[in-house]
Design a protein around this motif. Structure first.
Motif, PDB file in Angstrom:
ATOM      1  N   ASN A  29       6.463   5.843  31.792  1.00 36.30           N
ATOM      2  CA  ASN A  29       5.972   4.547  32.227  1.00 36.30           C
ATOM      3  C   ASN A  29       5.188   4.716  33.648  1.00 36.30           C
ATOM      4  OD1 ASN A  29       7.181   3.090  30.250  1.00 36.30           O
ATOM      5  ND2 ASN A  29       9.158   3.231  31.107  1.00 36.30           N
ATOM      6  N   THR A  30       5.302   5.828  34.265  1.00 37.81           N
ATOM      7  CA  THR A  30       4.621   5.953  35.563  1.00 37.81           C
ATOM      8  C   THR A  30       3.196   6.551  35.267  1.00 37.81           C
ATOM      9  OG1 THR A  30       6.827   6.281  36.512  1.00 37.81           O
ATOM     10  CG2 THR A  30       4.826   7.069  37.715  1.00 37.81           C
ATOM     11  N   ALA A  31       2.092   5.787  35.825  1.00 40.41           N
ATOM     12  CA  ALA A  31       0.827   6.523  35.979  1.00 40.41           C
ATOM     13  C   ALA A  31       0.846   7.758  36.544  1.00 40.41           C
ATOM     14  CB  ALA A  31      -0.087   5.289  36.749  1.00 40.41           C
ATOM     15  N   ALA A  32       0.171   8.732  36.022  1.00 40.82           N
ATOM     16  CA  ALA A  32      -0.127  10.009  36.660  1.00 40.82           C
ATOM     17  C   ALA A  32      -1.142  10.754  35.954  1.00 40.82           C
ATOM     18  CB  ALA A  32       1.406  10.763  36.646  1.00 40.82           C
ATOM     19  N   SER A  33      -1.544  11.798  36.491  1.00 43.78           N
ATOM     20  CA  SER A  33      -2.399  12.684  35.973  1.00 43.78           C
ATOM     21  C   SER A  33      -1.676  13.943  35.256  1.00 43.78           C
ATOM     22  CB  SER A  33      -3.332  13.204  36.823  1.00 43.78           C
ATOM     23  OG  SER A  33      -4.470  12.382  37.282  1.00 43.78           O
ATOM     24  N   HIS A  34      -2.038  14.204  34.177  1.00 42.66           N
ATOM     25  CA  HIS A  34      -1.299  15.344  33.481  1.00 42.66           C
ATOM     26  C   HIS A  34      -2.194  16.569  33.105  1.00 42.66           C
ATOM     27  CE1 HIS A  34       1.477  12.298  31.037  1.00 42.66           C
ATOM     28  NE2 HIS A  34       0.952  11.795  32.170  1.00 42.66           N
ATOM     29  N   LEU A  35      -1.640  17.559  33.491  1.00 43.85           N
ATOM     30  CA  LEU A  35      -2.317  18.792  33.431  1.00 43.85           C
ATOM     31  C   LEU A  35      -2.366  19.497  32.172  1.00 43.85           C
ATOM     32  CD1 LEU A  35      -4.236  21.051  35.011  1.00 43.85           C
ATOM     33  CD2 LEU A  35      -1.921  22.300  35.461  1.00 43.85           C
TER      34      LEU A  35
ATOM     35  N   ASP B  97      -0.525   2.717  28.658  1.00 46.92           N
ATOM     36  CA  ASP B  97       0.243   3.169  27.577  1.00 46.92           C
ATOM     37  C   ASP B  97      -0.716   3.057  26.349  1.00 46.92           C
ATOM     38  OD1 ASP B  97       0.210   0.486  26.627  1.00 46.92           O
ATOM     39  OD2 ASP B  97       2.702   0.340  27.093  1.00 46.92           O
ATOM     40  N   ALA B  98      -0.087   3.614  24.967  1.00 45.92           N
ATOM     41  CA  ALA B  98      -0.838   3.357  23.937  1.00 45.92           C
ATOM     42  C   ALA B  98      -1.475   1.727  23.562  1.00 45.92           C
ATOM     43  CB  ALA B  98       0.051   3.938  22.607  1.00 45.92           C
ATOM     44  N   ASN B  99      -0.746   0.929  24.113  1.00 43.88           N
ATOM     45  CA  ASN B  99      -1.032  -0.420  23.793  1.00 43.88           C
ATOM     46  C   ASN B  99      -2.164  -0.846  24.811  1.00 43.88           C
ATOM     47  OD1 ASN B  99       0.584  -0.478  21.699  1.00 43.88           O
ATOM     48  ND2 ASN B  99       2.122  -1.100  23.090  1.00 43.88           N
TER      49      ASN B  99
END
Length: 192
Positions: A153-159, A171-173
């Protein structure tokens, strides 16, 4: 081990060896079927010895969650190498500098906080330190902080395994994810 008796690790004296020993312990715990896990929050992870140790831990089944503000040499999600590693970066209004190390340690959680990033200069050429957190309420607070950093639920950048960062802020929605720093500011203000 000698390191277990010390409430502080200091670079360049013993910090590298002590942290590598903690990672090796998690690897051994996973191989023995005991509770294991590693969570680390820092600015940069560049040191090859630590990248290799974390890959080995992942291959043994250790879940490794890394929150890295800047540079990461580790590549998560590569089958047979790092499928148990997740790397996120949470950026916001404030430049974060906290370093937190959490080792599940067979179910007896161990936390260390301090100034040390996992970089050659920090481990070998600077005076850096980590201190052990022993009070239950402080450990509980650090677990809650990590849970927020790695929450879906937390905004982040994913490596990504490619080494590229993917910004995930909805999110997906299409619903906007939570801004962790804004939440912390609101929480602080509510407790004034």
């Amino acid at each position: 081990s000698l390191h277990d008796a010390l409430p502080i690790f200091v670079a360049p004296r013993n910090l590298r060896a002590a942290l590598l020993e903690k990672i090796a312990t998690e690897t051994a715990m996973a191989k023995a079927g005991r509770p294991s896990g590693i969570q680390i929050k820092l600015n940069s992870l560049l040191d090859e010895e630590f990248v290799d140790a974390l890959y080995e831990a992942s291959q043994a089944g250790v879940k490794v969650d890394l929150v890295i503000r800047g540079i990461s040499s580790i590549k998560p999600g590569i089958p047979g190498l790092s499928e148990n590693v997740r790397v996120r970066s949470v950026l916001g209004r404030f430049l974060e500098h906290s370093r937190i190390y959490h080792f599940v340690n067979g179910g007896e959680d161990e936390f260390w906080i301090g100034s040390a990033d996992l970089m050659d200069r920090n481990l070998n050429r600077r005076v850096e330190s980590l201190v052990k957190i022993t009070r239950a309420e402080h450990k509980k607070a650090l677990i809650e902080i990590f849970d927020q950093y790695v929450s879906s639920n937390t905004a982040a950048s994913h490596l990504l395994p490619t080494g590229k960062w993917l910004k995930v802020d909805k999110d997906a929605n299409g619903t906007k994810l939570l801004d962790l720093q804004a939440m912390m500011i609101d929480s602080y203000r509510a407790n004034l």
